[in-house]
Motif scaffolding. Structure first.
Motif, PDB file in Angstrom:
ATOM      1  N   ARG A 191      -8.036   5.929  -8.272  1.00 38.74           N
ATOM      2  CA  ARG A 191      -7.750   5.149 -10.063  1.00 38.74           C
ATOM      3  C   ARG A 191      -6.649   3.996  -9.639  1.00 38.74           C
ATOM      4  O   ARG A 191      -6.442   3.025  -9.583  1.00 38.74           O
ATOM      5  CB  ARG A 191      -7.027   5.765 -10.478  1.00 38.74           C
ATOM      6  N   ILE A 192      -5.730   4.145  -8.806  1.00 38.63           N
ATOM      7  CA  ILE A 192      -4.141   3.421  -7.891  1.00 38.63           C
ATOM      8  C   ILE A 192      -5.620   2.145  -7.223  1.00 38.63           C
ATOM      9  O   ILE A 192      -5.138   0.978  -7.677  1.00 38.63           O
ATOM     10  CB  ILE A 192      -3.860   3.985  -6.848  1.00 38.63           C
ATOM     11  N   TRP A 232      -2.270  -1.778  -6.038  1.00 43.42           N
ATOM     12  CA  TRP A 232      -1.919  -1.455  -4.789  1.00 43.42           C
ATOM     13  C   TRP A 232      -3.130  -0.909  -4.349  1.00 43.42           C
ATOM     14  O   TRP A 232      -4.143  -0.361  -4.530  1.00 43.42           O
ATOM     15  CB  TRP A 232      -1.690   0.349  -5.080  1.00 43.42           C
ATOM     16  N   ALA A 233      -2.939  -0.295  -2.812  1.00 48.23           N
ATOM     17  CA  ALA A 233      -4.034  -0.087  -1.445  1.00 48.23           C
ATOM     18  C   ALA A 233      -3.799   0.757  -1.710  1.00 48.23           C
ATOM     19  O   ALA A 233      -2.410   1.562  -1.164  1.00 48.23           O
ATOM     20  CB  ALA A 233      -4.451  -0.506  -0.849  1.00 48.23           C
ATOM     21  N   VAL A 234      -4.331   1.908  -0.965  1.00 43.97           N
ATOM     22  CA  VAL A 234      -3.780   3.008  -0.975  1.00 43.97           C
ATOM     23  C   VAL A 234      -4.787   3.377   0.989  1.00 43.97           C
ATOM     24  O   VAL A 234      -5.503   3.502   0.990  1.00 43.97           O
ATOM     25  CB  VAL A 234      -4.577   4.908  -1.451  1.00 43.97           C
ATOM     26  N   GLY A 235      -3.196   4.136   1.667  1.00 42.62           N
ATOM     27  CA  GLY A 235      -3.742   4.163   3.164  1.00 42.62           C
ATOM     28  C   GLY A 235      -4.259   5.659   3.139  1.00 42.62           C
ATOM     29  O   GLY A 235      -4.555   6.930   2.550  1.00 42.62           O
ATOM     30  N   GLU A 289       0.254   1.090   7.155  1.00 38.64           N
ATOM     31  CA  GLU A 289       1.609   0.197   7.294  1.00 38.64           C
ATOM     32  C   GLU A 289       1.991   0.445   5.855  1.00 38.64           C
ATOM     33  O   GLU A 289       2.438  -0.624   4.875  1.00 38.64           O
ATOM     34  CB  GLU A 289       0.671  -1.520   7.429  1.00 38.64           C
ATOM     35  N   ALA A 290       2.690   1.291   5.197  1.00 43.35           N
ATOM     36  CA  ALA A 290       3.379   1.066   3.924  1.00 43.35           C
ATOM     37  C   ALA A 290       4.789   2.524   3.802  1.00 43.35           C
ATOM     38  O   ALA A 290       5.448   2.898   5.009  1.00 43.35           O
ATOM     39  CB  ALA A 290       2.488   2.752   3.278  1.00 43.35           C
ATOM     40  N   GLN A 337       1.009  -1.208  -0.351  1.00 40.96           N
ATOM     41  CA  GLN A 337      -0.020  -0.171   0.027  1.00 40.96           C
ATOM     42  C   GLN A 337       0.719   1.097   0.470  1.00 40.96           C
ATOM     43  O   GLN A 337       1.816   1.149   0.196  1.00 40.96           O
ATOM     44  CB  GLN A 337      -0.744   0.510   1.507  1.00 40.96           C
ATOM     45  N   VAL A 338       0.552   1.715  -0.459  1.00 41.48           N
ATOM     46  CA  VAL A 338       1.223   3.772  -0.050  1.00 41.48           C
ATOM     47  C   VAL A 338       0.356   4.892   0.535  1.00 41.48           C
ATOM     48  O   VAL A 338      -0.968   4.444   0.675  1.00 41.48           O
ATOM     49  CB  VAL A 338       1.012   3.846  -1.822  1.00 41.48           C
TER      50      VAL A 338
END
Length: 460
Positions: free
Chosen positions: A204-205, A211-214, A243-244, A189-190
């Motif tokens: 979009r990601i 990928w997941a986004v935090g 957790e990125a 994740q980012v």
């Protein structure tokens, strides 16, 4: 996986969502006399993998709400309203403050995020939302910042009409129930920085990659935070809470970039995330080290082999085949490689590739009796060459793969011969090249008369 759901009695969208939750599942009604009704005690509801409790305060004003739950939750969802001038909208987001705390929580603090759960929530919203509703993802904003476990807001918006809409409330309720089976975090994740409040780049990601986004600090949050170096703690906390270890920036933020780099944070592009997708990061790192950077045009093939060998592709053969059928050439190279370089902004296959080493290397003996091994990448490279030779067959009359070259033969229109028999340049040249006979001064000139045999060698 155990899910906690928070209802706020002063948020009528929240009560409508939770009414639908209670209708949609076979809850067991229980009583907790150890806590006041206002703080999640009194009557509450249990499933084997979920628990729903009600609070008097708005969600943003709650402190450590996870402590009120008996189920030791892995994930907590705030069933909430969304307010704004955005029409019918279902949204999800995480909570925290990249700077002052104007709407709950503590300043320079963020709650533990649940990136994978947010991705699942958006997908469920897509499935269940009534036709007139949009679905979106918001940047991190407002409290609470101390929840007690990973959490997110699931919201029904954006005004009175939607807050009282049973179909909208039901869509949010159904989406929340689907979170009972999701791990809050993925393996990758980012954290996002920049962009507007509704975070289209980061959405979009989530939607188009693995990928997941935090946490996401939108433009306004970064401006409220002021100088990044003075708020390094909340930046570090955003990565820990998500957790990125990777960041994606939307816009130009040079001081923020310097600060993130000093934190040993990897900053990547949207292109990088799309192209890497779910590939093993250790393989990606070796590809970028040995072959080139994704942002410089390296693209990944279908093979996930490791180790791999970097080889030169036969440039003239690749170029000529792409002139015949570029899509087929791209498919051939993608199928047989771990990664490959590209030109023209990624639209054409380049000159080098990372190719899987053969699973079985055959030993040979040289003239002195010493054991040798064949080039471990030869199998894959030979397959590429053979397939590219097949592309040439669309244009050439005969194509042969030899040890050191692909040989292509054709019988083609020869302008020199046409001139010798008196054919003027122009439309009649074109007709002869297309295989049609022409008439010159009353004489018929057939295409066979002005053709010549040609041989091209493509070194391999």
């Amino acid at each position: 996986m155990t899910l906690a759901i928070v209802e706020s009695r002063v948020d009528r969208a929240s009560t409508h969502i939770c009414d639908r939750l209670r209708e949609r599942a076979d809850w067991t009604e229980r009583t907790d006399d150890s806590r006041p009704d206002a703080d999640g005690g009194g009557t509450y509801y249990r499933l084997e993998d979920a628990e729903l409790r009600s609070f008097d305060d708005l969600h943003i004003d709650l402190e450590s709400p996870a402590d009120a739950f008996d189920c030791d939750p892995d994930l907590l969802v705030f069933a909430s309203r969304h307010s704004g001038d955005t029409g019918a909208l279902l949204t999800g987001h995480f909570t925290g403050n990249f700077g002052p705390a104007e709407f709950g929580g503590e300043p320079d603090a963020v709650a533990d995020a649940a990136p994978n759960a947010l991705a699942r929530l958006l997908a469920a919203f897509d499935e269940y939302a009534p036709e007139e509703y949009e679905v979106g993802m918001e940047a991190t904003h407002h409290g609470p910042t101390d929840v007690g476990c990973p959490s997110l807001f699931a919201e029904l918006g954006s005004g009175d009409e939607q807050w009282d809409d049973p179909d909208g409330a039901d869509a949010v309720a159904r989406a929340i129930l689907e979170l009972r089976t999701v791990d809050p975090h993925r393996s990758r994740q980012v954290v996002g920085f920049g962009g507007n409040h509704y975070a289209p780049r980061f959405e979009r990601i989530v939607r188009k990659t693995s990928w997941a986004v935090g946490h996401v600090a939108a433009d306004w949050a970064l401006e409220a935070m002021d100088h990044p170096t003075a708020h390094r703690g909340v930046l570090e906390r955003a990565f820990d809470a998500s957790e990125a270890k990777i960041a994606l920036l939307d816009g130009e933020w040079p001081v923020l970039e310097e600060t993130l780099e000093s934190m040993d944070c990897r900053i990547v592009s949207e292109t990088w995330l799309r192209e890497v997708d779910d590939r093993p990061l250790e393989v990606v790192d070796r590809v970028e080290s040995d072959l080139g950077a994704v942002d410089d045009g390296v693209r990944f093939g279908d093979r996930l082999a490791d180790p791999f060998a970097v080889v030169d592709l036969p440039a003239d053969l690749v170029s000529t085949a792409q002139g015949i059928d570029p899509d087929r050439v791209r498919a051939i190279v993608e199928t047989e490689t771990v990664a490959f370089t590209t030109d023209n902004g990624g639209s054409r296959v380049g000159s080098r590739a990372a190719i899987p080493e053969s699973e079985s290397e055959t030993a040979e003996t040289d003239s002195e009796g010493k054991s040798e091994r064949e080039d471990p990448s030869s199998d894959a490279l030979e397959t590429i060459i053979e397939e590219l030779a097949g592309v040439l067959e669309e244009k050439y009359d005969a194509v042969t793969v030899e040890d050191d070259a692909v040989v292509a033969e054709e019988t083609a229109f020869d302008p020199r011969l046409a001139r010798q028999v008196g054919v003027p340049e122009g439309p009649k040249f074109g007709a002869l090249a297309d295989g049609e006979s022409v008439t010159v001064d009353g004489e018929t000139v057939s295409p066979e008369r002005v053709r010549t045999e040609r041989t091209r060698r493509f070194p391999i």
